[in-house]
Design a protein around this motif. Structure first.
Motif, PDB file in Angstrom:
ATOM      1  N   GLN A   6     -15.067  12.797  57.660  1.00  0.00           N
ATOM      2  CA  GLN A   6     -15.462  12.840  56.249  1.00  0.00           C
ATOM      3  C   GLN A   6     -14.367  13.458  55.385  1.00  0.00           C
ATOM      4  O   GLN A   6     -14.138  13.009  54.259  1.00  0.00           O
ATOM      5  CB  GLN A   6     -16.764  13.622  56.093  1.00  0.00           C
ATOM      6  N   ILE A   7     -13.677  14.464  55.884  1.00  0.00           N
ATOM      7  CA  ILE A   7     -12.571  15.064  55.136  1.00  0.00           C
ATOM      8  C   ILE A   7     -11.425  14.073  54.983  1.00  0.00           C
ATOM      9  O   ILE A   7     -10.830  13.959  53.907  1.00  0.00           O
ATOM     10  CB  ILE A   7     -12.108  16.365  55.824  1.00  0.00           C
ATOM     11  N   ILE A   8     -11.123  13.328  56.036  1.00  0.00           N
ATOM     12  CA  ILE A   8     -10.062  12.311  55.962  1.00  0.00           C
ATOM     13  C   ILE A   8     -10.440  11.232  54.949  1.00  0.00           C
ATOM     14  O   ILE A   8      -9.603  10.799  54.153  1.00  0.00           O
ATOM     15  CB  ILE A   8      -9.786  11.709  57.359  1.00  0.00           C
ATOM     16  N   LEU A   9     -11.707  10.809  54.953  1.00  0.00           N
ATOM     17  CA  LEU A   9     -12.154   9.815  53.981  1.00  0.00           C
ATOM     18  C   LEU A   9     -12.070  10.363  52.551  1.00  0.00           C
ATOM     19  O   LEU A   9     -11.725   9.629  51.626  1.00  0.00           O
ATOM     20  CB  LEU A   9     -13.580   9.357  54.300  1.00  0.00           C
ATOM     21  N   LEU A  10     -12.369  11.643  52.372  1.00  0.00           N
ATOM     22  CA  LEU A  10     -12.250  12.264  51.052  1.00  0.00           C
ATOM     23  C   LEU A  10     -10.798  12.261  50.586  1.00  0.00           C
ATOM     24  O   LEU A  10     -10.502  11.943  49.428  1.00  0.00           O
ATOM     25  CB  LEU A  10     -12.800  13.685  51.081  1.00  0.00           C
ATOM     26  N   VAL A  11      -9.878  12.607  51.470  1.00  0.00           N
ATOM     27  CA  VAL A  11      -8.451  12.608  51.125  1.00  0.00           C
ATOM     28  C   VAL A  11      -7.991  11.195  50.767  1.00  0.00           C
ATOM     29  O   VAL A  11      -7.234  11.000  49.811  1.00  0.00           O
ATOM     30  CB  VAL A  11      -7.614  13.200  52.280  1.00  0.00           C
ATOM     31  N   LEU A  12      -8.467  10.200  51.508  1.00  0.00           N
ATOM     32  CA  LEU A  12      -8.110   8.812  51.198  1.00  0.00           C
ATOM     33  C   LEU A  12      -8.673   8.391  49.841  1.00  0.00           C
ATOM     34  O   LEU A  12      -8.011   7.664  49.086  1.00  0.00           O
ATOM     35  CB  LEU A  12      -8.603   7.878  52.299  1.00  0.00           C
ATOM     36  N   ASN A  13      -9.889   8.841  49.506  1.00  0.00           N
ATOM     37  CA  ASN A  13     -10.459   8.535  48.191  1.00  0.00           C
ATOM     38  C   ASN A  13      -9.648   9.163  47.066  1.00  0.00           C
ATOM     39  O   ASN A  13      -9.421   8.537  46.022  1.00  0.00           O
ATOM     40  CB  ASN A  13     -11.907   9.024  48.114  1.00  0.00           C
ATOM     41  N   VAL A  14      -9.214  10.397  47.251  1.00  0.00           N
ATOM     42  CA  VAL A  14      -8.401  11.070  46.232  1.00  0.00           C
ATOM     43  C   VAL A  14      -7.061  10.347  46.072  1.00  0.00           C
ATOM     44  O   VAL A  14      -6.595  10.122  44.947  1.00  0.00           O
ATOM     45  CB  VAL A  14      -8.205  12.558  46.599  1.00  0.00           C
ATOM     46  N   ALA A  15      -6.437   9.967  47.192  1.00  0.00           N
ATOM     47  CA  ALA A  15      -5.165   9.241  47.123  1.00  0.00           C
ATOM     48  C   ALA A  15      -5.346   7.905  46.406  1.00  0.00           C
ATOM     49  O   ALA A  15      -4.503   7.502  45.589  1.00  0.00           O
ATOM     50  CB  ALA A  15      -4.613   9.020  48.532  1.00  0.00           C
ATOM     51  N   GLN A  16      -6.443   7.225  46.687  1.00  0.00           N
ATOM     52  CA  GLN A  16      -6.732   5.956  46.019  1.00  0.00           C
ATOM     53  C   GLN A  16      -6.882   6.167  44.512  1.00  0.00           C
ATOM     54  O   GLN A  16      -6.328   5.401  43.714  1.00  0.00           O
ATOM     55  CB  GLN A  16      -8.015   5.365  46.598  1.00  0.00           C
ATOM     56  N   PHE A  17      -7.582   7.202  44.100  1.00  0.00           N
ATOM     57  CA  PHE A  17      -7.758   7.496  42.683  1.00  0.00           C
ATOM     58  C   PHE A  17      -6.423   7.798  42.011  1.00  0.00           C
ATOM     59  O   PHE A  17      -6.150   7.330  40.893  1.00  0.00           O
ATOM     60  CB  PHE A  17      -8.720   8.676  42.508  1.00  0.00           C
ATOM     61  N   ILE A  18      -5.569   8.573  42.670  1.00  0.00           N
ATOM     62  CA  ILE A  18      -4.273   8.933  42.092  1.00  0.00           C
ATOM     63  C   ILE A  18      -3.395   7.696  41.930  1.00  0.00           C
ATOM     64  O   ILE A  18      -2.737   7.515  40.901  1.00  0.00           O
ATOM     65  CB  ILE A  18      -3.582  10.009  42.960  1.00  0.00           C
TER      66      ILE A  18
END
Length: 95
Positions: A6-18
């Motif tokens: 879940q933390i890895i998916l959160l980091v991927l979501n933040v990277a996608q947003f950026i």
């Protein structure tokens, strides 16, 4: 282990947003809706470039020269989507 996924998916979501914010901001600057002379826009643009340029430069090493077209953000988004799909489809192995 599920928390780590879940933390890895959160980091991927933040990277996608950026990356999406960088793409939209570049369009607004190129179509002269926003100006880099504005201090706020200039600092946001500079910060996003400094954050994303190391990843983009690695992607550009493997891509052919397409002239003025930069597909590195698109490839970065595709990599993020691919990683998300792999993680979500194999989450049963980690539970």
């Amino acid at each position: 282990m599920l928390s780590l996924i879940q933390i890895i998916l959160l980091v991927l979501n933040v990277a996608q947003f950026i990356i999406l914010a960088h793409i939209i901001l570049s369009w607004l600057i190129n179509f002269q809706v926003l100006s880099l002379n504005s201090p706020v826009v200039g600092s946001i643009w500079d910060g996003l470039n400094r954050l994303l340029e190391p990843a983009y430069s690695r992607i550009r090493q493997f891509m052919p020269d397409l002239g003025g077209i930069d597909l590195a953000p698109l490839i970065a988004l595709l990599i993020i989507y691919g990683l998300r799909i792999i993680l979500i489809n194999n989450i049963g192995m980690f539970v």
